[in-house]
Design a protein around this motif. Sequence first.
Motif, mmCIF file in Angstrom:
data_model
loop_
_atom_site.group_PDB
_atom_site.id
_atom_site.type_symbol
_atom_site.label_atom_id
_atom_site.label_comp_id
_atom_site.label_asym_id
_atom_site.label_seq_id
_atom_site.Cartn_x
_atom_site.Cartn_y
_atom_site.Cartn_z
ATOM 1 N N ALA A 272 0.865 -1.194 0.054
ATOM 2 C CA ALA A 272 -0.033 -0.134 -0.058
ATOM 3 C C ALA A 272 0.837 1.155 -0.079
ATOM 4 O O ALA A 272 0.695 2.254 -0.830
ATOM 5 N N GLY A 273 1.864 1.348 0.795
ATOM 6 C CA GLY A 273 2.806 2.332 0.759
ATOM 7 C C GLY A 273 3.345 2.842 -0.690
ATOM 8 O O GLY A 273 3.513 3.964 -0.987
ATOM 9 N N TYR A 274 3.874 1.640 -1.116
ATOM 10 C CA TYR A 274 4.544 1.903 -2.449
ATOM 11 C C TYR A 274 3.333 2.255 -3.470
ATOM 12 O O TYR A 274 3.681 3.146 -4.209
ATOM 13 N N ALA A 275 2.138 1.610 -3.551
ATOM 14 C CA ALA A 275 1.183 1.955 -4.373
ATOM 15 C C ALA A 275 0.919 3.489 -4.389
ATOM 16 O O ALA A 275 0.386 4.112 -5.329
ATOM 17 N N GLN A 276 0.827 4.189 -3.066
ATOM 18 C CA GLN A 276 0.443 5.541 -2.949
ATOM 19 C C GLN A 276 1.359 6.345 -3.655
ATOM 20 O O GLN A 276 1.249 7.108 -4.567
ATOM 21 N N ILE A 277 2.771 6.104 -3.689
ATOM 22 C CA ILE A 277 3.590 6.765 -4.089
ATOM 23 C C ILE A 277 3.705 6.448 -5.840
ATOM 24 O O ILE A 277 3.969 7.367 -6.482
ATOM 25 N N LEU A 278 3.640 5.339 -5.995
ATOM 26 C CA LEU A 278 3.387 5.014 -7.559
ATOM 27 C C LEU A 278 2.128 5.896 -7.941
ATOM 28 O O LEU A 278 2.329 6.349 -9.300
ATOM 29 N N SER A 279 1.130 6.012 -7.599
ATOM 30 C CA SER A 279 -0.139 6.739 -8.040
ATOM 31 C C SER A 279 0.213 8.199 -7.943
ATOM 32 O O SER A 279 0.059 8.921 -8.879
ATOM 33 N N GLU A 280 0.824 8.591 -6.994
ATOM 34 C CA GLU A 280 1.262 10.264 -6.919
ATOM 35 C C GLU A 280 2.354 10.511 -8.105
ATOM 36 O O GLU A 280 2.550 11.434 -8.630
ATOM 37 N N PHE B 247 3.424 20.901 -6.208
ATOM 38 C CA PHE B 247 3.134 19.688 -5.918
ATOM 39 C C PHE B 247 3.188 19.519 -4.303
ATOM 40 O O PHE B 247 2.418 18.512 -3.798
ATOM 41 N N GLY B 248 3.436 20.617 -3.604
ATOM 42 C CA GLY B 248 3.173 20.553 -2.000
ATOM 43 C C GLY B 248 1.605 20.756 -1.540
ATOM 44 O O GLY B 248 1.052 20.734 -2.169
ATOM 45 N N ARG B 249 1.600 21.111 -0.288
ATOM 46 C CA ARG B 249 0.511 21.258 0.495
ATOM 47 C C ARG B 249 -0.572 22.115 -0.369
ATOM 48 O O ARG B 249 -1.792 21.777 -0.349
ATOM 49 N N SER B 250 0.082 23.164 -0.714
ATOM 50 C CA SER B 250 -0.918 24.278 -1.559
ATOM 51 C C SER B 250 -1.361 23.763 -2.778
ATOM 52 O O SER B 250 -2.098 24.608 -3.364
ATOM 53 N N GLY B 251 -0.588 22.870 -3.508
ATOM 54 C CA GLY B 251 -0.921 22.547 -4.559
ATOM 55 C C GLY B 251 -1.385 21.395 -4.853
ATOM 56 O O GLY B 251 -2.605 20.805 -4.216
ATOM 57 N N MET B 252 -0.915 20.037 -5.672
ATOM 58 C CA MET B 252 -1.369 18.827 -5.558
ATOM 59 C C MET B 252 -1.693 18.329 -4.117
ATOM 60 O O MET B 252 -2.251 17.010 -4.168
ATOM 61 N N GLY B 253 -0.554 18.498 -3.417
ATOM 62 C CA GLY B 253 -0.555 17.853 -1.783
ATOM 63 C C GLY B 253 -0.240 16.411 -1.985
ATOM 64 O O GLY B 253 -0.696 15.610 -1.181
ATOM 65 N N VAL B 254 0.780 16.213 -2.698
ATOM 66 C CA VAL B 254 1.443 14.847 -2.651
ATOM 67 C C VAL B 254 2.102 14.394 -1.287
ATOM 68 O O VAL B 254 2.313 15.457 -0.510
ATOM 69 N N SER B 255 2.673 13.208 -0.946
ATOM 70 C CA SER B 255 3.118 13.020 0.232
ATOM 71 C C SER B 255 4.680 13.478 0.260
ATOM 72 O O SER B 255 4.962 14.010 -0.478
ATOM 73 N N ARG B 256 5.004 13.472 1.538
ATOM 74 C CA ARG B 256 6.530 14.170 1.693
ATOM 75 C C ARG B 256 7.512 13.584 1.041
ATOM 76 O O ARG B 256 8.479 14.075 0.481
ATOM 77 N N TYR B 257 7.372 12.016 0.549
ATOM 78 C CA TYR B 257 8.209 11.293 -0.005
ATOM 79 C C TYR B 257 8.174 11.856 -1.705
ATOM 80 O O TYR B 257 9.302 12.305 -1.767
ATOM 81 N N THR B 258 7.182 11.839 -2.053
ATOM 82 C CA THR B 258 7.095 12.316 -3.375
ATOM 83 C C THR B 258 7.587 13.889 -3.734
ATOM 84 O O THR B 258 8.458 14.211 -4.441
ATOM 85 N N LEU B 259 7.019 14.658 -2.681
ATOM 86 C CA LEU B 259 7.632 16.005 -2.629
ATOM 87 C C LEU B 259 9.241 16.271 -2.608
ATOM 88 O O LEU B 259 9.850 16.718 -3.272
ATOM 89 N N ASN B 260 9.790 15.511 -1.655
ATOM 90 C CA ASN B 260 10.933 15.498 -1.407
ATOM 91 C C ASN B 260 11.829 14.838 -2.599
ATOM 92 O O ASN B 260 12.728 15.252 -3.157
ATOM 93 N N PHE B 261 11.228 13.876 -3.117
ATOM 94 C CA PHE B 261 11.876 13.336 -4.404
ATOM 95 C C PHE B 261 11.777 14.341 -5.586
ATOM 96 O O PHE B 261 12.995 14.350 -6.205
#
Length: 187
Positions: free
Chosen positions: A25-33, A69-83
């Motif tokens: 599930a954790g990987y799938a979320q990142i893949l989706s993002e 892509f951060g909170r004010s934009g798409m709101g992706v997770s911190r992993y995706t944003l940091n990546f």
Amino acid sequence: MKSVENVYSTALLDLLSDEHGDNQAGYAQILSELAAVNGVFNTNPELAKLSLIPTISRGDKLRVIENIFGRSGMGVSRYTLNFLLVLCREGRLPRFGAVYREFMARYYEKFGIVPVTVTSAFVLNAKQREKLTEKMQSITGKKVQLTEKTDKSLIGGVVVSYSGVRLDGSVKNRLETMKREIADVVL
């Protein structure tokens, strides 16, 4: 020598492994993002080139990515944003599409998934979809991630593509084959 795609996708997978172990599930979320981010870059290719513009400061580039892509934009997770921020800082955003595809391939490999594309003249019903998925799982020995497409020119039947294999059971293909066979006999 490892490719850019390999280096970055491996780093992200290693980070997710440390955080989520084998919890898909954790990987799938990142893949989706990452898929959503890839869509943004495909729609706005100039955005991916942002990291290469020398007249824009590194800080401004990072702020743009964070705003989109951060909170004010798409709101992706911190992993995706940091990546994304690392890719931007290193001037690798233009390679994002390839990094995403490499990550997806490694994700599929890790979790025993095979992407299967089925193209049919008409939308499959639930029973057809289920039978096709079961058949493909039997053939491949893996979980199937089914993508459906429609193409009215097929007339009927289906075309199934997976792992470089193409199975063409369309009426269009059968008619073309018959046409060639008749031409060989007549000529």
